[in-house]
Design a protein around this motif. Structure first.
Motif, mmCIF file in Angstrom:
data_model
loop_
_atom_site.group_PDB
_atom_site.id
_atom_site.type_symbol
_atom_site.label_atom_id
_atom_site.label_comp_id
_atom_site.label_asym_id
_atom_site.label_seq_id
_atom_site.Cartn_x
_atom_site.Cartn_y
_atom_site.Cartn_z
ATOM 1 N N HIS A 71 0.920 -1.172 0.000
ATOM 2 C CA HIS A 71 0.024 -0.028 -0.083
ATOM 3 C C HIS A 71 0.670 1.182 -0.074
ATOM 4 O O HIS A 71 0.784 2.423 -0.669
ATOM 5 C CB HIS A 71 -1.006 0.081 1.284
ATOM 6 N N PHE A 74 2.116 1.846 -3.630
ATOM 7 C CA PHE A 74 1.169 2.502 -4.574
ATOM 8 C C PHE A 74 0.945 3.897 -4.084
ATOM 9 O O PHE A 74 0.523 4.635 -4.790
ATOM 10 C CB PHE A 74 0.001 1.501 -4.582
ATOM 11 N N LYS A 78 1.362 6.985 -6.966
ATOM 12 C CA LYS A 78 0.195 7.820 -7.236
ATOM 13 C C LYS A 78 0.533 9.365 -7.205
ATOM 14 O O LYS A 78 0.130 10.092 -7.915
ATOM 15 C CB LYS A 78 -1.158 7.334 -6.572
ATOM 16 N N ARG A 129 -2.536 -9.893 -6.055
ATOM 17 C CA ARG A 129 -3.165 -8.597 -5.676
ATOM 18 C C ARG A 129 -2.359 -7.404 -6.288
ATOM 19 O O ARG A 129 -2.715 -6.645 -6.702
ATOM 20 C CB ARG A 129 -3.618 -8.356 -4.140
ATOM 21 N N THR A 132 -2.487 -7.217 -10.038
ATOM 22 C CA THR A 132 -3.557 -6.932 -10.300
ATOM 23 C C THR A 132 -3.592 -5.389 -10.418
ATOM 24 O O THR A 132 -4.481 -4.740 -11.200
ATOM 25 C CB THR A 132 -4.854 -7.584 -9.693
ATOM 26 N N THR A 133 -3.290 -4.926 -9.160
ATOM 27 C CA THR A 133 -3.289 -3.408 -8.968
ATOM 28 C C THR A 133 -2.208 -2.858 -10.027
ATOM 29 O O THR A 133 -2.705 -1.718 -10.586
ATOM 30 C CB THR A 133 -2.878 -2.941 -7.579
ATOM 31 N N GLN A 134 -1.042 -3.458 -10.189
ATOM 32 C CA GLN A 134 -0.441 -2.749 -11.204
ATOM 33 C C GLN A 134 -0.998 -2.733 -12.546
ATOM 34 O O GLN A 134 -1.092 -1.746 -13.424
ATOM 35 C CB GLN A 134 1.061 -3.634 -11.471
ATOM 36 N N GLU A 136 -4.122 -2.374 -13.419
ATOM 37 C CA GLU A 136 -5.308 -1.827 -13.535
ATOM 38 C C GLU A 136 -4.783 -0.233 -13.557
ATOM 39 O O GLU A 136 -5.110 0.725 -14.342
ATOM 40 C CB GLU A 136 -6.165 -1.905 -12.251
ATOM 41 N N LEU A 137 -3.556 0.038 -13.002
ATOM 42 C CA LEU A 137 -2.967 1.418 -12.984
ATOM 43 C C LEU A 137 -2.317 1.618 -14.168
ATOM 44 O O LEU A 137 -2.451 2.859 -14.938
ATOM 45 C CB LEU A 137 -2.066 1.467 -11.900
#
Length: 212
Positions: A71, A74, A78, A129, A132-134, A136-137
């Motif tokens: 977390h 990311f 961001k 996880r 997947t987050t990578q 999507e970003l």
């Protein structure tokens, strides 16, 4: 004797933060196997039963540590992307950050490198996880680039495939890039430039006919 991080019980969330911070330091220093719940409790200055109020096992504590690092990673990414003016800059920044920070994410350093395969029940879902987050970003950056006409037109399927390709490439290239040789920045820049230039728009102007 370790100095307790808290002199009073305080808020529950404060103790939980201490558990994650202290556990992360011990895991990095001694490895997963050699670190015990007793070690963590002793370092915090609490009884072992206090830790079991939050986590049922050492594996759950380790998962909490890795999740917190994920977390944090990311959040930093961001914030950095907010200052990028173009989609190309965002994608390059994201790619560089992956190479520079992925080695420390999930505590894959020091004593833990040799043990990581012994705890797949924890690492595998976290990696899934994270991937997947990578993806999507990256897809968000690609869509922005297409909308701004910085990148070639791509279908949803092509964006999915390209984002997956980038994430998969990181997984294979991260260790050799980080561990071999001192000139990491230039190697990262070269690889990222090749990736980004491959999807950049190349609007070509039709040459004028020669005049006599």
């Amino acid at each position: 004797m370790a100095r307790p991080l808290m002199t009073e019980w305080g808020h529950k969330e404060d103790l939980n933060k201490d558990i994650i911070t202290v556990s992360g330091n011990l895991f990095r220093k001694f490895g997963f196997k050699k670190t015990t719940v007793e070690d963590i409790a002793r370092e915090i200055g609490k009884r072992k039963s206090s830790l079991y109020y939050y986590y049922k096992s050492k594996e759950e504590i380790f998962e909490a540590v890795v999740n917190e690092e994920m977390h944090r990673f990311f959040r930093l990414i961001k914030r950095s992307l907010e200052h990028s003016k173009t989609s190309k800059q965002k994608l390059m920044l994201f790619c560089k950050a992956q190479f520079q920070h992925l080695a420390s994410l999930c505590n894959l350093n020091g004593a833990l490198k040799d043990e990581i395969h012994d705890i797949p029940c924890v690492i595998t879902p976290i990696k899934n996880r994270f991937d997947t987050t990578q993806i999507e970003l990256i897809k968000e950056i690609l869509q922005e680039g297409v909308d701004k006409r910085e990148f070639k037109n791509m279908s949803t399927g092509e964006m999915n495939a390209f984002a997956y390709l980038i994430v998969s490439s990181f997984r294979g290239l991260e260790l050799p890039l980080v561990t071999n040789g001192p000139d990491l920045d230039s190697r990262i820049a070269f690889i990222v430039e090749m990736m980004v230039e491959g999807i950049g728009r190349q609007d070509q102007t039709v040459p004028l006919a020669p005049t006599n």
